[in-house]
Each structure stands twice: as structure tokens, then as C-alpha cells.
Design an enzyme around this catalytic site. Structure first.
Site, mmCIF file in Angstrom:
data_model
loop_
_atom_site.group_PDB
_atom_site.id
_atom_site.type_symbol
_atom_site.label_atom_id
_atom_site.label_comp_id
_atom_site.label_asym_id
_atom_site.label_seq_id
_atom_site.Cartn_x
_atom_site.Cartn_y
_atom_site.Cartn_z
ATOM 1 N N ASN A 39 31.383 0.575 4.922
ATOM 2 C CA ASN A 39 32.665 1.283 4.787
ATOM 3 C C ASN A 39 33.462 1.171 6.086
ATOM 4 O O ASN A 39 34.193 2.082 6.465
ATOM 5 C CB ASN A 39 32.397 2.754 4.419
ATOM 6 C CG ASN A 39 33.649 3.470 3.956
ATOM 7 O OD1 ASN A 39 34.560 2.856 3.405
ATOM 8 N ND2 ASN A 39 33.725 4.761 4.208
ATOM 9 N N SER A 128 28.310 19.023 7.969
ATOM 10 C CA SER A 128 29.686 19.264 7.554
ATOM 11 C C SER A 128 29.897 20.725 7.211
ATOM 12 O O SER A 128 28.984 21.404 6.721
ATOM 13 C CB SER A 128 29.980 18.413 6.324
ATOM 14 O OG SER A 128 31.164 18.843 5.697
ATOM 15 N N TYR A 153 27.326 14.725 -2.389
ATOM 16 C CA TYR A 153 27.609 14.531 -0.963
ATOM 17 C C TYR A 153 27.229 15.791 -0.176
ATOM 18 O O TYR A 153 26.473 15.734 0.803
ATOM 19 C CB TYR A 153 29.100 14.207 -0.759
ATOM 20 C CG TYR A 153 29.591 14.469 0.644
ATOM 21 C CD1 TYR A 153 29.316 13.573 1.670
ATOM 22 C CD2 TYR A 153 30.295 15.631 0.951
ATOM 23 C CE1 TYR A 153 29.737 13.837 2.969
ATOM 24 C CE2 TYR A 153 30.720 15.895 2.229
ATOM 25 C CZ TYR A 153 30.439 15.000 3.240
ATOM 26 O OH TYR A 153 30.858 15.269 4.513
ATOM 27 N N LYS A 157 24.089 16.696 2.685
ATOM 28 C CA LYS A 157 24.247 17.310 4.015
ATOM 29 C C LYS A 157 23.269 18.475 4.153
ATOM 30 O O LYS A 157 22.597 18.629 5.176
ATOM 31 C CB LYS A 157 25.689 17.783 4.231
ATOM 32 C CG LYS A 157 26.710 16.654 4.343
ATOM 33 C CD LYS A 157 26.430 15.759 5.535
ATOM 34 C CE LYS A 157 27.308 14.536 5.592
ATOM 35 N NZ LYS A 157 26.852 13.509 6.527
ATOM 36 N N PHE A 182 34.198 20.310 11.000
ATOM 37 C CA PHE A 182 35.250 20.805 10.121
ATOM 38 C C PHE A 182 36.091 19.585 9.708
ATOM 39 O O PHE A 182 35.518 18.616 9.251
ATOM 40 C CB PHE A 182 35.943 22.003 10.775
ATOM 41 C CG PHE A 182 35.024 23.207 10.630
ATOM 42 C CD1 PHE A 182 33.838 23.287 11.354
ATOM 43 C CD2 PHE A 182 35.269 24.173 9.681
ATOM 44 C CE1 PHE A 182 32.928 24.323 11.146
ATOM 45 C CE2 PHE A 182 34.374 25.221 9.470
ATOM 46 C CZ PHE A 182 33.210 25.288 10.203
HETATM 47 N N1 UFG Z 1 45.097 17.692 0.375
HETATM 48 C C1 UFG Z 1 46.337 17.568 -0.212
HETATM 49 N N2 UFG Z 1 46.748 16.310 -0.568
HETATM 50 C C2 UFG Z 1 46.011 15.203 -0.356
HETATM 51 C C3 UFG Z 1 44.723 15.340 0.257
HETATM 52 C C4 UFG Z 1 44.307 16.619 0.598
HETATM 53 O O1 UFG Z 1 47.051 18.545 -0.422
HETATM 54 O O2 UFG Z 1 46.434 14.104 -0.705
HETATM 55 C C5 UFG Z 1 44.647 19.029 0.788
HETATM 56 C C6 UFG Z 1 43.359 19.458 0.135
HETATM 57 O O3 UFG Z 1 43.605 20.051 -1.116
HETATM 58 C C7 UFG Z 1 42.809 20.426 1.168
HETATM 59 C C8 UFG Z 1 43.301 19.851 2.491
HETATM 60 O O4 UFG Z 1 44.380 19.006 2.171
HETATM 61 O O5 UFG Z 1 43.376 21.682 0.988
HETATM 62 C C9 UFG Z 1 42.257 19.050 3.239
HETATM 63 O O6 UFG Z 1 41.724 18.076 2.355
HETATM 64 P P1 UFG Z 1 40.838 16.861 2.866
HETATM 65 O O7 UFG Z 1 40.479 16.051 1.664
HETATM 66 O O8 UFG Z 1 41.491 16.181 3.990
HETATM 67 O O9 UFG Z 1 39.559 17.594 3.459
HETATM 68 P P2 UFG Z 1 38.544 18.596 2.743
HETATM 69 O O10 UFG Z 1 38.680 19.896 3.442
HETATM 70 O O11 UFG Z 1 38.652 18.594 1.300
HETATM 71 O O12 UFG Z 1 37.157 17.861 3.038
HETATM 72 C C10 UFG Z 1 36.767 17.559 4.305
HETATM 73 C C11 UFG Z 1 35.968 16.272 4.318
HETATM 74 C C12 UFG Z 1 34.701 16.448 3.554
HETATM 75 C C13 UFG Z 1 33.965 17.649 4.033
HETATM 76 C C14 UFG Z 1 34.838 18.859 4.012
HETATM 77 C C15 UFG Z 1 34.153 20.032 4.614
HETATM 78 O O13 UFG Z 1 36.698 15.224 3.725
HETATM 79 O O14 UFG Z 1 33.923 15.321 3.761
HETATM 80 O O15 UFG Z 1 36.012 18.619 4.761
HETATM 81 O O16 UFG Z 1 34.946 21.152 4.614
HETATM 82 F F1 UFG Z 1 32.904 17.895 3.252
#
Ligand code: UFG
Length: 343
Positions: A39, A128, A153, A157, A182
Site C-alpha cells: 500500500n 488506534s 480492522y 488492533k 488519534f
Molecule cells: N469525513 C467526512 N468526509 C469524508 C471523510 C471523512 O465528513 O470524506 C468525516 C468522518 O465522518 C469523521 C471525520 O471526517 O467524522 C474523520 O474521518 P476519517 O475517516 O478521516 O477518520 P476516522 O476518525 O473515521 O478514522 C480514523 C482512522 C482509522 C482509525 C480511527 C480511530 O482512519 O483508521 O481514526 O479513531 F481507526
């Protein structure tokens, strides 16, 4: 004798691994990178070499292939390992859980087995904040109860944390630290390394930078009806260089024998909750541009809010996040511009 100032970085060609390799070298460590580029690609390694001026050894190997991976232990005398090598797409892990269980668990088991066989002592595991799920208390401390994982996933973890806990308890020569990340964002200030998602970005900041670059048409903000001040989710966005430095602090701690027990866990965040709207607005302001975005339905599986209590890392690791959200979002845009040849 193993070399205390040498570290194997598995998955070191990737986003967090490459930034960590740079900070390890800056702190005086020798680094060996093992990665199967599943990746990532060589640009991460080339970036690390360009930033540091060090010809970092790179071995193309799958950590799941124990025999092949053992050769790395044969050839190099690192005493510490930072294990990044893993798959990390939440949605994909729900669709294809066995891919995640096979890769993420087997590679980690191999690392620990090989450390024992070859007499290596310290390991940092990439955990994570996902292990906290929808937490009952905020901010979360390391003692906050883990919630049952909602994706394979997330489950890997939790399972790897448990494997590390049990292994360090049974084999006292091995010390382990799990760092619970985070939301890592941003790029190295040189813009020579950064996040390079394959295909459509699943995470917020790469989606934002690609939208600003014109690669994506419009950012969807997943939900504006959450029980938060502006209705969007709250996260703790941690600068990638700050996160990399937390790994150096964790390695230092074990190399210097300052860890209080064989297995420790640290939250790695800023301690600050930022909403999706706030992040988008800050990105627009600091980079002086307008982003095309719209509100879309909630994304399945998202928690409303999670951010870190970083007291333990501040105190025990002597580490804290230093870069501001503004600096981080500027670095993210600088990186995207470089990748897209903008300006
Ligand atoms: N979001 C949007 N639009 C997008 C992508 C994300 O609004 O196109 C929002 C999501 O709904 C969320 C925030 O942005 O509220 C953050 O989303 P991310 O996908 O960037 O990150 P996550 O918090 O969902 O997940 C990340 C990592 C995971 C990990 C997690 C732990 O990607 O691998 O944090 O909290 F498990």
C-alpha cells in the site's frame, strides 16, 4: 550484542512509517526499513533518504512470510522494532475480514516470534483510538474501557494489543509499548514525504486536499446532525511529525530502561477536539482557498466524538504535540500541490 541505537521499521515506506524513520534518524538512530509496498511505493523511502541524507537500508519483504522476514533479523542487529506493517481501511476490513485477520495478526505474531528467536528486546505497536469506540467518558484516557470492535480492522488492533500484553507478561526480556493514534494528518515540512492514498481517499484530510487540487469534485461532510455544537463529528487530529516524534520517545524510553512495566499504552493525540466543519474552515483560511463541499448523510460506523487525554504521554514520554492545526493543514496542502505539480 544487539545495537541499541538501531531500529527496524516494518511498514516504513508508508505514511506514518516514513515520517517516523526521519525522526529516528534525526534522533541518532540507525534505521532499517522492511516493507512489501502493498500500500505504498519507493517514493516514501526515497523521500526519507533525501530528507536525512542517509542511505536507509530497505528490504522488500512481506512480514507474513516468516522465513523471508527472518533474513532481516539475520542481517541487521537492531534491538528495537516499530511495527507499522498492516492494512488500515475500516470499510474494506468489514467486507473482507480474513484479509485483515491474516495480514495484521500474522505479521505481528511473526515479529514477536522473531524477536524472541533473535534476542531483540523492544517493540512499539501501532494501535488506534478506534479501540475506544463510542466512549462513555471524554476525553479518553488509557484506562478508559475499550469497546467491542465494530470492524475487523479495529478488532486486529485490539487483538494485537492483547497479544503484546500477554507476550510481554510471559517473556520479560521483551518490552512493548502500544501507541494509540488519534487522527494523523499533514505532511513533512519539506513536502518530500506525505500521505499517498491509493484510489478514492477514505479519510477526511486527503479528501480535502484532493478536492482543493481538483482531483475530486466535492467533499461530502458526513452528517451535520450529530449532538455536537455544529452538528459534525469531533476528532483529535494529530500532526504526522508530532506523531513520528512520539515513536522516538517510546523507543528512547525502552532503550533507556525507563518503562515502568513490560507493557505500556499511550494515547497519541493533541487533547483537542476539532469538528469536521472547523477543520474544513481552517484549511480554507490558512491556505487561502475555497473548498467545494456539501453536507451528506452520516457514514456508517462513525463515532460522534473521540479525543485524547494526553496526560500520560506528556508525563511519561516527555512528549507533546507541538504543531498547530494551521501549520499541519498548510503542510497537507503543500504536499498535495507537490504531488499534483500545482504552482
Ligand atoms: N469525513 C467526512 N468526509 C469524508 C471523510 C471523512 O465528513 O470524506 C468525516 C468522518 O465522518 C469523521 C471525520 O471526517 O467524522 C474523520 O474521518 P476519517 O475517516 O478521516 O477518520 P476516522 O476518525 O473515521 O478514522 C480514523 C482512522 C482509522 C482509525 C480511527 C480511530 O482512519 O483508521 O481514526 O479513531 F481507526
Amino acid at each position: 550484542m544487539m545495537n541499541k541505537k538501531s531500529v527496524l521499521v516494518s511498514g516504513g515506506a508508508g505514511y506514518i512509517g516514513s515520517h517516523t524513520a526521519v525522526e529516528l534518524i534525526a534522533a541518532g538512530y540507525d534505521v532499517v526499513v522492511a516493507d512489501n509496498l502493498s500500500n505504498s511505493d519507493m517514493s516514501g523511502i526515497e523521500g526519507v533518504r533525501a530528507i536525512t541524507g542517509v542511505d536507509v537500508p530497505f528490504i522488500n519483504v512481506d512480514c507474513c512470510d516468516k522465513q523471508a522476514f527472518a533474513q532481516v533479523f539475520e542481517q541487521y542487529d537492531f534491538d528495537s522494532v516499530i511495527h507499522f506493517a498492516a492494512f488500515k481501511a475500516v470499510g474494506e476490513s468489514v467486507a473482507d475480514p480474513m484479509k485483515y485477520y491474516c495480514n495484521n495478526l500474522l505479521s505481528f505474531i511473526n515479529v514477536i516470534d522473531l524477536m524472541r528467536e533473535y534476542g531483540r528486546h523492544n517493540i512499539v505497536f501501532s494501535s488506534s483510538a478506534t479501540v475506544y469506540g463510542e466512549a462513555e467518558e471524554l476525553p479518553v484516557t488509557e484506562a478508559t474501557e475499550r469497546k467491542p470492535a465494530t470492524s475487523a480492522y479495529g478488532n486486529t488492533k485490539q487483538m494485537c494489543e492483547d497479544i503484546l500484553r500477554d507476550a510481554t507478561a510471559a517473556y520479560p526480556e521483551i518490552k512493548g509499548i502500544a501507541l494509540r493514534y488519534f487522527n494523523p494528518i499533514g505532511a513533512h515540512p519539506s513536502a518530500l514525504i506525505g500521505e499517498l492514498p491509493r484510489g478514492v481517499p477514505q479519510n477526511l484530510v486527503p479528501y480535502i486536499t484532493q478536492t482543493a487540487a481538483g482531483v475530486r469534485e466535492c467533499l461530502s461532510i458526513f452528517g451535520d446532525d450529530y449532538p455536537t455544537e455544529d452538528g459534525s463529528c469531533l476528532r483529535d487530529y494529530i500532526d504526522i511529525v508530532d506523531l513520528a516524534k512520539a515513536h522516538v520517545a517510546a523507543i528512547n524510553r525502552m532503550v533507556e530502561g525507563k518503562n515502568q512495566c513490560g507493557y505500556e499504552i499511550f494515547n497519541v493525540g493533541t487533547g483537542r477536539a476539532v469538528s469536521v466543519f472547523e477543520l474544513v474552515k481552517t484549511f480554507e483560511r490558512v491556505n487561502n482557498l475555497k473548498l467545494n463541499y456539501k453536507v451528506a448523510p452520516r457514514r456508517a460506523g462513525d463515532v460522534v466524538a473521540v479525543w485524547a487525554d494526553t496526560t500520560l504521554a506528556n508525563k511519561e514520554l516527555g512528549w507533546r504535540a507541538e504543531r498547530s492545526l494551521e501549520q499541519t493543514l498548510q503542510s497537507a496542502w503543500e504536499w498535495e500541490k507537490r504531488v499534483r505539480n500545482i504552482e
